[in-house]
Design a protein around this motif. Structure first.
Motif, PDB file in Angstrom:
ATOM      1  N   GLY A   3       0.864  -1.420  -0.121  1.00 39.43           N
ATOM      2  CA  GLY A   3      -0.023   0.236  -0.022  1.00 39.43           C
ATOM      3  C   GLY A   3       0.817   1.216  -0.016  1.00 39.43           C
ATOM      4  O   GLY A   3       0.523   2.142  -0.614  1.00 39.43           O
ATOM      5  N   LEU A   4       2.073   1.203   0.765  1.00 47.33           N
ATOM      6  CA  LEU A   4       2.759   2.357   0.974  1.00 47.33           C
ATOM      7  C   LEU A   4       3.464   2.627  -0.397  1.00 47.33           C
ATOM      8  O   LEU A   4       3.621   3.607  -0.919  1.00 47.33           O
ATOM      9  CB  LEU A   4       4.023   2.219   1.874  1.00 47.33           C
ATOM     10  CG  LEU A   4       4.870   3.338   2.067  1.00 47.33           C
ATOM     11  CD1 LEU A   4       3.971   4.592   2.631  1.00 47.33           C
ATOM     12  CD2 LEU A   4       6.001   2.631   3.350  1.00 47.33           C
ATOM     13  N   ALA A   5       4.100   1.583  -1.267  1.00 51.83           N
ATOM     14  CA  ALA A   5       4.677   1.628  -2.632  1.00 51.83           C
ATOM     15  C   ALA A   5       3.784   1.960  -3.577  1.00 51.83           C
ATOM     16  O   ALA A   5       3.864   3.008  -4.378  1.00 51.83           O
ATOM     17  CB  ALA A   5       5.283   0.236  -2.778  1.00 51.83           C
ATOM     18  N   THR A   6       2.406   1.729  -3.514  1.00 52.06           N
ATOM     19  CA  THR A   6       1.329   2.122  -4.336  1.00 52.06           C
ATOM     20  C   THR A   6       1.146   3.463  -4.260  1.00 52.06           C
ATOM     21  O   THR A   6       0.871   4.350  -5.130  1.00 52.06           O
ATOM     22  CB  THR A   6       0.088   1.171  -4.194  1.00 52.06           C
ATOM     23  OG1 THR A   6       0.543  -0.079  -4.592  1.00 52.06           O
ATOM     24  CG2 THR A   6      -0.939   1.666  -5.194  1.00 52.06           C
ATOM     25  N   THR A   7       0.974   4.016  -2.984  1.00 49.90           N
ATOM     26  CA  THR A   7       0.740   5.452  -2.650  1.00 49.90           C
ATOM     27  C   THR A   7       1.837   6.339  -3.341  1.00 49.90           C
ATOM     28  O   THR A   7       1.302   7.199  -3.985  1.00 49.90           O
ATOM     29  CB  THR A   7       0.645   5.665  -1.214  1.00 49.90           C
ATOM     30  OG1 THR A   7      -0.546   4.890  -0.890  1.00 49.90           O
ATOM     31  CG2 THR A   7       0.056   7.253  -0.838  1.00 49.90           C
ATOM     32  N   LYS A  10       3.770   5.677  -5.878  1.00 49.05           N
ATOM     33  CA  LYS A  10       3.818   5.691  -7.240  1.00 49.05           C
ATOM     34  C   LYS A  10       2.770   6.446  -8.037  1.00 49.05           C
ATOM     35  O   LYS A  10       2.686   7.105  -8.785  1.00 49.05           O
ATOM     36  CB  LYS A  10       3.647   4.372  -7.834  1.00 49.05           C
ATOM     37  CG  LYS A  10       4.978   3.564  -7.848  1.00 49.05           C
ATOM     38  CD  LYS A  10       4.984   2.358  -8.555  1.00 49.05           C
ATOM     39  CE  LYS A  10       6.409   1.569  -8.952  1.00 49.05           C
ATOM     40  NZ  LYS A  10       7.187   1.339  -7.939  1.00 49.05           N
ATOM     41  N   LEU A  11       1.415   6.373  -7.177  1.00 46.43           N
ATOM     42  CA  LEU A  11       0.171   7.049  -7.674  1.00 46.43           C
ATOM     43  C   LEU A  11       0.369   8.364  -7.531  1.00 46.43           C
ATOM     44  O   LEU A  11      -0.110   9.439  -8.165  1.00 46.43           O
ATOM     45  CB  LEU A  11      -0.909   6.718  -7.085  1.00 46.43           C
ATOM     46  CG  LEU A  11      -1.502   5.031  -7.415  1.00 46.43           C
ATOM     47  CD1 LEU A  11      -2.762   4.808  -6.539  1.00 46.43           C
ATOM     48  CD2 LEU A  11      -1.555   4.813  -8.907  1.00 46.43           C
ATOM     49  N   VAL A  12       1.118   9.036  -6.442  1.00 47.45           N
ATOM     50  CA  VAL A  12       1.235  10.455  -6.270  1.00 47.45           C
ATOM     51  C   VAL A  12       2.162  11.015  -7.262  1.00 47.45           C
ATOM     52  O   VAL A  12       2.129  12.213  -7.850  1.00 47.45           O
ATOM     53  CB  VAL A  12       1.864  10.774  -4.709  1.00 47.45           C
ATOM     54  CG1 VAL A  12       2.241  11.900  -4.892  1.00 47.45           C
ATOM     55  CG2 VAL A  12       0.745  10.585  -3.648  1.00 47.45           C
ATOM     56  N   GLU A  13       3.215  10.015  -7.749  1.00 50.18           N
ATOM     57  CA  GLU A  13       4.202  10.379  -8.788  1.00 50.18           C
ATOM     58  C   GLU A  13       3.376  10.622 -10.124  1.00 50.18           C
ATOM     59  O   GLU A  13       3.892  11.442 -10.863  1.00 50.18           O
ATOM     60  CB  GLU A  13       5.205   9.499  -8.864  1.00 50.18           C
ATOM     61  CG  GLU A  13       6.201   9.104  -7.730  1.00 50.18           C
ATOM     62  CD  GLU A  13       7.044   8.138  -8.116  1.00 50.18           C
ATOM     63  OE1 GLU A  13       7.176   7.515  -8.888  1.00 50.18           O
ATOM     64  OE2 GLU A  13       8.014   8.025  -7.368  1.00 50.18           O
ATOM     65  N   ASP A  14       2.171   9.911 -10.243  1.00 44.42           N
ATOM     66  CA  ASP A  14       1.566  10.102 -11.560  1.00 44.42           C
ATOM     67  C   ASP A  14       0.435  11.175 -11.333  1.00 44.42           C
ATOM     68  O   ASP A  14      -0.306  11.121 -12.513  1.00 44.42           O
ATOM     69  CB  ASP A  14       0.740   8.730 -11.718  1.00 44.42           C
ATOM     70  CG  ASP A  14       1.772   7.591 -12.249  1.00 44.42           C
ATOM     71  OD1 ASP A  14       2.868   8.011 -12.532  1.00 44.42           O
ATOM     72  OD2 ASP A  14       1.245   6.481 -12.344  1.00 44.42           O
ATOM     73  N   GLY A  15       0.324  11.868 -10.485  1.00 49.57           N
ATOM     74  CA  GLY A  15      -0.433  13.002 -10.215  1.00 49.57           C
ATOM     75  C   GLY A  15      -1.705  12.819  -9.456  1.00 49.57           C
ATOM     76  O   GLY A  15      -2.460  13.630  -9.492  1.00 49.57           O
ATOM     77  N   TRP A  16      -1.742  11.462  -9.047  1.00 50.03           N
ATOM     78  CA  TRP A  16      -3.157  11.260  -8.240  1.00 50.03           C
ATOM     79  C   TRP A  16      -3.172  12.038  -6.885  1.00 50.03           C
ATOM     80  O   TRP A  16      -1.977  12.342  -6.281  1.00 50.03           O
ATOM     81  CB  TRP A  16      -3.326   9.834  -7.921  1.00 50.03           C
ATOM     82  CG  TRP A  16      -3.568   8.924  -9.242  1.00 50.03           C
ATOM     83  CD1 TRP A  16      -2.908   8.569 -10.021  1.00 50.03           C
ATOM     84  CD2 TRP A  16      -5.048   8.658  -9.728  1.00 50.03           C
ATOM     85  NE1 TRP A  16      -3.546   7.741 -11.038  1.00 50.03           N
ATOM     86  CE2 TRP A  16      -4.868   7.531 -10.656  1.00 50.03           C
ATOM     87  CE3 TRP A  16      -6.381   8.563  -8.940  1.00 50.03           C
ATOM     88  CZ2 TRP A  16      -5.937   7.062 -11.523  1.00 50.03           C
ATOM     89  CZ3 TRP A  16      -7.406   8.192  -9.566  1.00 50.03           C
ATOM     90  CH2 TRP A  16      -7.269   7.307 -10.888  1.00 50.03           C
TER      91      TRP A  16
END
Length: 239
Positions: free
Chosen positions: A15-19, A21-27
């Motif tokens: 979950g931490l790693a996913t968060t 990556k998604l922030v990096e993608d602008g989410w």
């Protein structure tokens, strides 16, 4: 306006790693956790303020906890990612009904009900992503993890059925099945057990949380716009 994603189990390794990556993608992200509050505080400090939608605490392993979480949850999301969970290891005949119920509510009913609450807005907006992190054991089954295998298998059936139902509304539903991942869930393994597992896996090692989150990121990208109802195996060729 930024796309909004709710990540269930954001304080765990995947979950931490996913968060991140998604922030990096602008989410813009909202993060659920059960008890690892300090992890969430540290995560919040890493996320730009305009992309931080807050943290939701909730124990999803029993009906009252699920309902309390739903009562405090926003209902409009562009994406849901289910990364949370826990295992139970031991002989099936030694497992209590309470332990069975806990795994059922945590992995199955909470996934159903959180999705059910978020779906009307996604359907109205004609877009959405849902990604469920299941397990290799949900596909193959595992001795001494019989009920865990069962609930993880139920998640995969949920993904297949829901994907067909909501595809006409522009919503994609997919799953990721990690194998042996270097995380707190597997921290109990002895060096000998870890070595035995590594020998069973063609790539010869445990996976990293970032390798799972990479698959999740792909499934939520435009590159995966024609993929729904599918399962990506992230297991080093284990099965």
């Amino acid at each position: 306006m930024r796309k909004r994603c709710l990540i269930i189990g954001a304080s765990g390794a995947i979950g931490l790693a996913t968060t991140v990556k998604l922030v990096e993608d602008g989410w813009a992200v909202a993060c659920h956790y059960r008890s690892n509050e300090q992890v969430i505080y540290r995560l919040r400090d890493q996320v730009p303020s305009e992309q931080w939608l807050g943290a939701y605490q909730g124990d999803l392993s029993h009906p009252e906890g699920i309902q309390a979480f739903l009562d405090g949850m926003d209902e409009e999301w562009d994406a849901l990612v289910f990364c949370g969970g826990q295992a139970w290891t031991g002989l099936f005949q030694d497992m209590s009904v309470a332990d069975m119920d806990q795994l059922y509510y945590l992995h199955v009913q909470s996934t159903w009900r959180i999705t059910q609450q978020a779906l009307p807005a996604m359907i109205s907006n004609k877009k959405g992503h849902i990604v469920v992190v299941s397990s290799v054991f949900g596909e193959e089954g595992a001795s001494t993890e019989v009920v865990y295998s069962s609930v993880k298998g139920a998640q995969l059936s949920f993904v297949k059925g829901l994907a067909k139902e909501v595809a006409p509304s522009g919503i994609r539903v997919n799953a990721v099945t990690p194998g042996w991942i270097q995380s707190e869930m597997n921290a109990h393994l002895s060096d000998e057990e870890a070595q035995m597992l590594a020998e069973e896996i063609p790539v010869g090692r445990a996976g990293q949380p970032a390798e799972v989150s990479g698959a999740i990121r792909f499934l939520m990208s435009e590159e995966a716009s024609y993929i729904t109802g599918q399962t990506i195996k992230v297991n080093g060729g284990w099965t």
